[in-house]
Structures are given as structure tokens and as C-alpha cells.
Design a protein around this motif. Structure first.
Motif, PDB file in Angstrom:
ATOM      1  N   THR A  29     -12.690  19.979   2.267  1.00  0.00           N
ATOM      2  CA  THR A  29     -12.182  18.668   2.690  1.00  0.00           C
ATOM      3  C   THR A  29     -13.337  17.684   2.905  1.00  0.00           C
ATOM      4  O   THR A  29     -13.244  16.518   2.518  1.00  0.00           O
ATOM      5  CB  THR A  29     -11.342  18.812   3.972  1.00  0.00           C
ATOM      6  N   ALA A  30     -14.418  18.164   3.520  1.00  0.00           N
ATOM      7  CA  ALA A  30     -15.573  17.284   3.728  1.00  0.00           C
ATOM      8  C   ALA A  30     -16.171  16.832   2.389  1.00  0.00           C
ATOM      9  O   ALA A  30     -16.531  15.660   2.223  1.00  0.00           O
ATOM     10  CB  ALA A  30     -16.629  18.004   4.565  1.00  0.00           C
ATOM     11  N   ILE A  31     -16.250  17.734   1.431  1.00  0.00           N
ATOM     12  CA  ILE A  31     -16.756  17.371   0.096  1.00  0.00           C
ATOM     13  C   ILE A  31     -15.815  16.376  -0.569  1.00  0.00           C
ATOM     14  O   ILE A  31     -16.258  15.413  -1.205  1.00  0.00           O
ATOM     15  CB  ILE A  31     -16.951  18.642  -0.767  1.00  0.00           C
ATOM     16  N   CYS A  32     -14.512  16.585  -0.405  1.00  0.00           N
ATOM     17  CA  CYS A  32     -13.534  15.654  -0.986  1.00  0.00           C
ATOM     18  C   CYS A  32     -13.607  14.271  -0.332  1.00  0.00           C
ATOM     19  O   CYS A  32     -13.384  13.253  -1.000  1.00  0.00           O
ATOM     20  CB  CYS A  32     -12.122  16.219  -0.883  1.00  0.00           C
ATOM     21  N   ILE A  33     -13.941  14.212   0.953  1.00  0.00           N
ATOM     22  CA  ILE A  33     -14.109  12.913   1.619  1.00  0.00           C
ATOM     23  C   ILE A  33     -15.311  12.180   1.018  1.00  0.00           C
ATOM     24  O   ILE A  33     -15.235  10.982   0.715  1.00  0.00           O
ATOM     25  CB  ILE A  33     -14.263  13.095   3.142  1.00  0.00           C
ATOM     26  N   LEU A  34     -16.404  12.909   0.825  1.00  0.00           N
ATOM     27  CA  LEU A  34     -17.571  12.294   0.186  1.00  0.00           C
ATOM     28  C   LEU A  34     -17.258  11.852  -1.236  1.00  0.00           C
ATOM     29  O   LEU A  34     -17.692  10.789  -1.686  1.00  0.00           O
ATOM     30  CB  LEU A  34     -18.752  13.261   0.194  1.00  0.00           C
ATOM     31  N   LEU A  35     -16.483  12.670  -1.953  1.00  0.00           N
ATOM     32  CA  LEU A  35     -16.082  12.338  -3.317  1.00  0.00           C
ATOM     33  C   LEU A  35     -15.183  11.102  -3.332  1.00  0.00           C
ATOM     34  O   LEU A  35     -15.298  10.253  -4.212  1.00  0.00           O
ATOM     35  CB  LEU A  35     -15.359  13.540  -3.950  1.00  0.00           C
ATOM     36  N   ALA A  36     -14.314  10.984  -2.333  1.00  0.00           N
ATOM     37  CA  ALA A  36     -13.413   9.832  -2.261  1.00  0.00           C
ATOM     38  C   ALA A  36     -14.184   8.536  -1.990  1.00  0.00           C
ATOM     39  O   ALA A  36     -13.794   7.469  -2.457  1.00  0.00           O
ATOM     40  CB  ALA A  36     -12.369  10.050  -1.181  1.00  0.00           C
ATOM     41  N   LEU A  37     -15.285   8.642  -1.237  1.00  0.00           N
ATOM     42  CA  LEU A  37     -16.088   7.449  -0.955  1.00  0.00           C
ATOM     43  C   LEU A  37     -16.855   6.960  -2.181  1.00  0.00           C
ATOM     44  O   LEU A  37     -17.180   5.775  -2.275  1.00  0.00           O
ATOM     45  CB  LEU A  37     -17.066   7.731   0.189  1.00  0.00           C
ATOM     46  N   ILE A  41      -9.483   6.679  -7.372  1.00  0.00           N
ATOM     47  CA  ILE A  41      -8.253   7.183  -6.776  1.00  0.00           C
ATOM     48  C   ILE A  41      -8.139   8.711  -6.845  1.00  0.00           C
ATOM     49  O   ILE A  41      -7.507   9.328  -5.980  1.00  0.00           O
ATOM     50  CB  ILE A  41      -7.021   6.495  -7.426  1.00  0.00           C
ATOM     51  N   ILE A  42      -8.740   9.342  -7.825  1.00  0.00           N
ATOM     52  CA  ILE A  42      -8.663  10.807  -7.946  1.00  0.00           C
ATOM     53  C   ILE A  42      -9.329  11.469  -6.742  1.00  0.00           C
ATOM     54  O   ILE A  42      -8.832  12.463  -6.205  1.00  0.00           O
ATOM     55  CB  ILE A  42      -9.298  11.274  -9.272  1.00  0.00           C
ATOM     56  N   GLY A  43     -10.447  10.919  -6.310  1.00  0.00           N
ATOM     57  CA  GLY A  43     -11.118  11.442  -5.118  1.00  0.00           C
ATOM     58  C   GLY A  43     -10.262  11.296  -3.875  1.00  0.00           C
ATOM     59  O   GLY A  43     -10.248  12.175  -3.005  1.00  0.00           O
ATOM     60  N   MET A  44      -9.538  10.180  -3.763  1.00  0.00           N
ATOM     61  CA  MET A  44      -8.650   9.972  -2.617  1.00  0.00           C
ATOM     62  C   MET A  44      -7.500  10.972  -2.618  1.00  0.00           C
ATOM     63  O   MET A  44      -7.137  11.519  -1.571  1.00  0.00           O
ATOM     64  CB  MET A  44      -8.079   8.541  -2.636  1.00  0.00           C
ATOM     65  N   ILE A  45      -6.940  11.215  -3.788  1.00  0.00           N
ATOM     66  CA  ILE A  45      -5.838  12.176  -3.896  1.00  0.00           C
ATOM     67  C   ILE A  45      -6.322  13.568  -3.517  1.00  0.00           C
ATOM     68  O   ILE A  45      -5.655  14.288  -2.752  1.00  0.00           O
ATOM     69  CB  ILE A  45      -5.231  12.156  -5.315  1.00  0.00           C
ATOM     70  N   LEU A  46      -7.488  13.976  -4.021  1.00  0.00           N
ATOM     71  CA  LEU A  46      -8.048  15.283  -3.676  1.00  0.00           C
ATOM     72  C   LEU A  46      -8.338  15.385  -2.175  1.00  0.00           C
ATOM     73  O   LEU A  46      -8.137  16.439  -1.567  1.00  0.00           O
ATOM     74  CB  LEU A  46      -9.315  15.550  -4.475  1.00  0.00           C
TER      75      LEU A  46
END
Length: 165
Positions: A29-37, A41-46
């Protein structure tokens, strides 16, 4: 007329692998938060999917059972993370054929029927578990639970021939 009210709360043991999975999902989840930043939109969905999966895994790994015995009705509720309650099973003493320690030989004839098993115990190795055999129609259910002495006494008061200590 005698009315009985007894409740008992049992916390299920958290398996060791559950904590490892929760830590791994927290890291994902922490990696996905960094990816979303950094991405679209794909990073936000993940991020939302992994966060929701982490929440569900954490909530479902912390389980308690509340046994409630009121006027010949045994009710077992499942409590997730001390916040959400769900009715797991409810039955009357008329439906229960026998209540005995799980290692008792009095249950041997019922085990040959291969009943469906519902485990509402803490799963600690040293815990004293009891088994209730319930027959409703043609179905046979085996319920594993851990009543305290007061609850066993109430069972014995209402149905002495069905309870083996």
C-alpha cells in the motif's frame, strides 16, 4: 420460572502468518501511494485497491466470539476487530443433541455421521473446547466452542441429560 442469562467472550488466536501478510500488504500500500503520487489514474486505482485489501485482511484476522445463552437459546456472534458484529449461529437447547468436551467418547457415534463443523473456538492449544451436536431436520452440525463454567452450569440446569462434563 428460571431465566438464565450468561455471556462469554473468546478471542481467536491470530495466526503468525497473518501478521506477516498484514506487514507485506502495508508495504504494498505504501508503494502504491508513492506510485499514485508520481503517475496517473492507474496508480490511484492500485492505491485504493491495495488499501482496501489491507483493511479487509487486518479486520478479518482479529476475530472474537461472543456466546450468549438466554432462556434456552444459545447465540454465537462473530466480532471483527472489536467493531463489526455478525450473527454466526443461533439455536435452542431442543435442537442440541449433546454438549461434551471435544475429546469425549460420548461424541463418537455422532462423528460417524460426518457432520458439518463450525469452529467458534480460540484455537489455542491449551484451551478446553466443547462440542455441541445440533440436529435440525436431516442436517447435523458439530459446533466447537469454549464456554466458561457459569455457562456450562446453566446448560446443565436446563438440560442435564444433554451436557457431559
Amino acid at each position: 420460572m428460571n431465566e438464565f442469562y450468561v455471556e462469554c467472550l473468546v478471542r481467536r488466536r491470530i495466526p503468525f502468518y497473518s501478521n506477516i501478510i498484514n506487514i507485506i500488504m502495508g508495504a504494498v500500500t505504501a508503494i502504491c501511494i508513492l506510485l499514485a503520487l508520481t503517475t496517473n489514474i492507474i496508480g490511484m486505482i492500485l492505491m485504493f485497491l491495495s488499501g482496501f485489501a489491507t483493511y479487509l485482511l487486518y479486520r478479518n484476522s482479529r476475530v472474537e466470539f461472543e456466546y450468549l445463552y438466554v432462556d434456552k437459546i444459545l447465540s454465537i456472534d462473530k466480532i471483527f476487530s472489536m467493531s463489526k458484529r455478525k450473527k454466526a449461529w443461533e439455536g435452542t437447547m431442543e435442537d442440541i443433541q449433546i454438549i461434551a468436551p471435544s475429546d469425549s467418547h460420548a461424541l463418537d457415534e455422532y462423528r460417524s455421521l460426518k457432520p458439518k463443523t463450525m469452529d467458534f473456538s480460540s484455537r489455542f492449544p491449551e484451551a478446553k473446547t466443547y462440542t455441541a451436536i445440533v440436529r435440525t431436520g436431516s442436517r447435523t452440525i458439530q459446533i466447537l466452542f469454549e464456554p466458561d463454567e457459569k455457562m456450562l452450569h446453566c446448560f446443565r440446569q436446563t438440560a442435564p441429560r444433554k451436557v457431559i462434563l
